[in-house]
Write a protein that holds these residues in place. Structure first.
Motif, PDB file in Angstrom:
ATOM      1  N   ILE A  76      17.110  -4.153  -2.636  1.00  0.00           N
ATOM      2  CA  ILE A  76      16.744  -2.896  -2.490  1.00  0.00           C
ATOM      3  C   ILE A  76      15.559  -2.753  -3.935  1.00  0.00           C
ATOM      4  O   ILE A  76      14.235  -2.112  -2.814  1.00  0.00           O
ATOM      5  N   LEU A  77      15.699  -3.127  -4.773  1.00  0.00           N
ATOM      6  CA  LEU A  77      14.549  -2.211  -5.611  1.00  0.00           C
ATOM      7  C   LEU A  77      13.048  -4.008  -4.940  1.00  0.00           C
ATOM      8  O   LEU A  77      12.207  -3.050  -5.217  1.00  0.00           O
ATOM      9  N   ARG A  78      13.769  -5.024  -5.226  1.00  0.00           N
ATOM     10  CA  ARG A  78      12.473  -6.196  -4.875  1.00  0.00           C
ATOM     11  C   ARG A  78      11.697  -5.544  -3.195  1.00  0.00           C
ATOM     12  O   ARG A  78      10.466  -5.468  -3.166  1.00  0.00           O
ATOM     13  N   ASP A  79      12.723  -4.808  -1.722  1.00  0.00           N
ATOM     14  CA  ASP A  79      12.128  -4.508  -1.070  1.00  0.00           C
ATOM     15  C   ASP A  79      11.609  -3.275  -1.070  1.00  0.00           C
ATOM     16  O   ASP A  79       9.961  -3.178  -1.028  1.00  0.00           O
ATOM     17  N   PHE A  80      11.546  -2.641  -2.065  1.00  0.00           N
ATOM     18  CA  PHE A  80      10.951  -0.713  -2.991  1.00  0.00           C
ATOM     19  C   PHE A  80       9.499  -1.145  -2.660  1.00  0.00           C
ATOM     20  O   PHE A  80       8.465  -0.254  -2.961  1.00  0.00           O
ATOM     21  N   LYS A  81      10.018  -2.402  -4.023  1.00  0.00           N
ATOM     22  CA  LYS A  81       8.096  -2.590  -4.946  1.00  0.00           C
ATOM     23  C   LYS A  81       7.617  -3.201  -4.302  1.00  0.00           C
ATOM     24  O   LYS A  81       5.988  -3.174  -3.874  1.00  0.00           O
ATOM     25  N   LYS A  82       7.580  -3.844  -2.933  1.00  0.00           N
ATOM     26  CA  LYS A  82       6.815  -4.958  -1.660  1.00  0.00           C
ATOM     27  C   LYS A  82       6.040  -3.860  -0.554  1.00  0.00           C
ATOM     28  O   LYS A  82       5.141  -3.536  -0.981  1.00  0.00           O
ATOM     29  N   PHE A  83       7.088  -2.799  -1.380  1.00  0.00           N
ATOM     30  CA  PHE A  83       6.712  -1.996   0.469  1.00  0.00           C
ATOM     31  C   PHE A  83       5.636  -1.349  -0.201  1.00  0.00           C
ATOM     32  O   PHE A  83       4.484  -0.607   0.420  1.00  0.00           O
ATOM     33  N   THR A  84       5.949  -0.582  -0.961  1.00  0.00           N
ATOM     34  CA  THR A  84       5.802   0.342  -1.898  1.00  0.00           C
ATOM     35  C   THR A  84       3.730  -0.026  -2.934  1.00  0.00           C
ATOM     36  O   THR A  84       2.897   0.803  -2.815  1.00  0.00           O
ATOM     37  N   ALA A  85       3.938  -1.472  -3.169  1.00  0.00           N
ATOM     38  CA  ALA A  85       2.545  -1.884  -3.560  1.00  0.00           C
ATOM     39  C   ALA A  85       1.719  -2.050  -2.039  1.00  0.00           C
ATOM     40  O   ALA A  85       0.358  -1.862  -2.531  1.00  0.00           O
ATOM     41  N   THR A  86       1.873  -2.281  -1.238  1.00  0.00           N
ATOM     42  CA  THR A  86       1.209  -2.427   0.546  1.00  0.00           C
ATOM     43  C   THR A  86       0.848  -0.863  -0.026  1.00  0.00           C
ATOM     44  O   THR A  86      -0.586  -1.103   0.747  1.00  0.00           O
ATOM     45  N   GLN A  87       1.882  -0.040   0.498  1.00  0.00           N
ATOM     46  CA  GLN A  87       1.847   0.165   0.864  1.00  0.00           C
ATOM     47  C   GLN A  87       0.230   1.478  -0.144  1.00  0.00           C
ATOM     48  O   GLN A  87      -1.054   2.448   0.453  1.00  0.00           O
ATOM     49  N   LEU A  88       0.971   1.597  -1.481  1.00  0.00           N
ATOM     50  CA  LEU A  88      -0.649   2.245  -2.084  1.00  0.00           C
ATOM     51  C   LEU A  88      -1.494   1.853  -2.759  1.00  0.00           C
ATOM     52  O   LEU A  88      -2.199   2.460  -2.485  1.00  0.00           O
ATOM     53  N   LEU A  89      -2.161   0.354  -1.939  1.00  0.00           N
ATOM     54  CA  LEU A  89      -3.547  -0.394  -2.568  1.00  0.00           C
ATOM     55  C   LEU A  89      -3.494  -0.101  -0.989  1.00  0.00           C
ATOM     56  O   LEU A  89      -4.658   0.028  -1.088  1.00  0.00           O
ATOM     57  N   THR A  90      -3.562   0.018  -0.025  1.00  0.00           N
ATOM     58  CA  THR A  90      -4.266   0.530   1.035  1.00  0.00           C
ATOM     59  C   THR A  90      -5.023   2.474   1.220  1.00  0.00           C
ATOM     60  O   THR A  90      -5.208   1.991   1.360  1.00  0.00           O
ATOM     61  N   ALA A  91      -3.585   2.534   0.656  1.00  0.00           N
ATOM     62  CA  ALA A  91      -3.738   4.551   0.189  1.00  0.00           C
ATOM     63  C   ALA A  91      -4.768   4.386  -0.645  1.00  0.00           C
ATOM     64  O   ALA A  91      -5.652   5.616  -0.543  1.00  0.00           O
ATOM     65  N   ILE A  92      -5.301   3.282  -1.836  1.00  0.00           N
ATOM     66  CA  ILE A  92      -6.611   3.375  -2.457  1.00  0.00           C
ATOM     67  C   ILE A  92      -7.737   3.119  -2.050  1.00  0.00           C
ATOM     68  O   ILE A  92      -8.902   3.868  -2.581  1.00  0.00           O
ATOM     69  N   GLN A  93      -7.429   1.943  -1.152  1.00  0.00           N
ATOM     70  CA  GLN A  93      -8.945   1.821  -0.628  1.00  0.00           C
ATOM     71  C   GLN A  93      -9.046   2.553  -0.006  1.00  0.00           C
ATOM     72  O   GLN A  93     -10.383   3.042   0.337  1.00  0.00           O
ATOM     73  N   GLU A  94      -8.087   3.524   1.302  1.00  0.00           N
ATOM     74  CA  GLU A  94      -8.922   4.505   2.258  1.00  0.00           C
ATOM     75  C   GLU A  94      -9.178   5.992   1.516  1.00  0.00           C
ATOM     76  O   GLU A  94      -9.155   6.555   3.045  1.00  0.00           O
ATOM     77  N   ASN A  95      -8.858   5.961   0.265  1.00  0.00           N
ATOM     78  CA  ASN A  95      -8.821   7.574  -0.080  1.00  0.00           C
ATOM     79  C   ASN A  95     -10.794   7.608  -0.888  1.00  0.00           C
ATOM     80  O   ASN A  95     -10.827   7.236  -1.330  1.00  0.00           O
ATOM     81  N   PRO A  96     -11.227   7.657   0.202  1.00  0.00           N
ATOM     82  CA  PRO A  96     -12.496   8.125  -0.131  1.00  0.00           C
ATOM     83  C   PRO A  96     -12.866   9.804  -1.385  1.00  0.00           C
ATOM     84  O   PRO A  96     -13.726   9.182  -1.842  1.00  0.00           O
ATOM     85  N   ALA A  97     -11.523  10.233  -1.850  1.00  0.00           N
ATOM     86  CA  ALA A  97     -11.268  11.282  -3.350  1.00  0.00           C
ATOM     87  C   ALA A  97     -12.030   9.330  -4.435  1.00  0.00           C
ATOM     88  O   ALA A  97     -11.662  10.378  -5.209  1.00  0.00           O
ATOM     89  N   GLU A  98     -11.242   8.774  -3.984  1.00  0.00           N
ATOM     90  CA  GLU A  98     -10.921   8.315  -5.090  1.00  0.00           C
ATOM     91  C   GLU A  98     -11.418   7.116  -5.606  1.00  0.00           C
ATOM     92  O   GLU A  98     -12.724   5.955  -5.533  1.00  0.00           O
ATOM     93  N   SER A  99     -12.507   7.941  -7.436  1.00  0.00           N
ATOM     94  CA  SER A  99     -13.602   7.907  -8.106  1.00  0.00           C
ATOM     95  C   SER A  99     -12.777   6.537  -8.723  1.00  0.00           C
ATOM     96  O   SER A  99     -14.172   5.897  -8.835  1.00  0.00           O
ATOM     97  N   ARG A 100     -12.413   5.925  -9.151  1.00  0.00           N
ATOM     98  CA  ARG A 100     -11.237   4.965  -9.566  1.00  0.00           C
ATOM     99  C   ARG A 100     -10.673   3.531  -9.009  1.00  0.00           C
ATOM    100  O   ARG A 100     -10.700   2.624  -9.364  1.00  0.00           O
ATOM    101  N   LYS A 101     -11.412   3.399  -7.409  1.00  0.00           N
ATOM    102  CA  LYS A 101     -11.197   2.792  -6.702  1.00  0.00           C
ATOM    103  C   LYS A 101     -11.612   0.624  -6.725  1.00  0.00           C
ATOM    104  O   LYS A 101     -10.402   0.498  -6.879  1.00  0.00           O
ATOM    105  N   ARG A 102     -12.624   0.881  -6.769  1.00  0.00           N
ATOM    106  CA  ARG A 102     -13.495  -0.759  -7.579  1.00  0.00           C
ATOM    107  C   ARG A 102     -12.369  -0.541  -8.544  1.00  0.00           C
ATOM    108  O   ARG A 102     -11.943  -1.911  -9.068  1.00  0.00           O
ATOM    109  N   TRP A 103     -12.245  -0.217  -9.420  1.00  0.00           N
ATOM    110  CA  TRP A 103     -11.637  -0.488 -11.448  1.00  0.00           C
ATOM    111  C   TRP A 103     -10.191  -1.051 -11.175  1.00  0.00           C
ATOM    112  O   TRP A 103     -10.049  -1.569 -11.462  1.00  0.00           O
TER     113      TRP A 103
END
Length: 183
Positions: A76-103
């Motif tokens: 369960i934890l493996r799947d949780f971490k894999k899924f959230t990592a993908t979702q969070l990386l995408t959200a960071i990439q697509e967030n126009p307000a994310e000033s720390r994106k490149r870093w």
């Protein structure tokens, strides 16, 4: 083989810690916390996660959790971490307000490049550091630690004031996730 950080008891209740690589403060934005909450909700409803307590901090989260009968907490934890990592990386990439994106992307990418278990990026540190809570003393100690974490770091004055925590539930209110309370 070491059993210090393993979920060796399938019926056990565990205190778990999951941190971002290099302790990057990702969860300072509400939309990223909501991704974690939605994923925890999915794991509770569909994967057999039994959540007893939780807190999301700026760069890590703590859970007190177990697995339903015939389910494996490790899976369960493996799947949780894999899924959230993908979702969070995408959200960071697509967030126009994310000033720390490149870093942040550079940190996740460089950590992924150094880890043979990842293809491109690494969001979470490898281990969950599971600690079995096999006594009432340990349960009480970890529950208090988890709920006091936002207070001790100066984020709020009272544990129940932290939105991304089960402290509200334990104080008699209704929090964001369904819990099975520790007795």
């Amino acid at each position: 083989m070491s059993t210090k950080y393993k979920t060796s008891n399938p019926e056990g209740i565990y205190f778990l810690s999951m941190a971002t690589v290099e302790w990057v403060d990702v969860f300072t934005r509400r939309e990223y916390c909501e991704i974690v909450v939605a994923s925890l909700r999915f794991c509770i409803e569909r994967k057999g996660l039994i959540l007893h307590a939780w807190v999301i901090m700026p760069n890590h989260l703590h859970l007190i959790a177990s697995a339903a009968e015939n389910k494996e907490l490790t899976s369960i934890l493996r799947d949780f971490k894999k899924f959230t990592a993908t979702q969070l990386l995408t959200a960071i990439q697509e967030n126009p307000a994310e000033s720390r994106k490149r870093w942040m992307q550079w940190i996740f990418q460089s950590n992924g490049a150094r880890n043979s278990q990842n293809r491109h990026h690494q969001f979470w540190q490898q281990s969950n550091h599971p600690q079995e809570l096999d006594s009432n003393y340990l349960m009480s100690q970890k529950l208090d630690y988890l709920h006091q974490n936002p207070v001790k770091t100066g984020l709020v004055e009272e544990p129940a004031h932290w939105r991304y925590s089960s402290a509200t539930d334990y104080a008699g209110g209704k929090g964001l996730l369904s819990l099975v309370f520790l007795e």
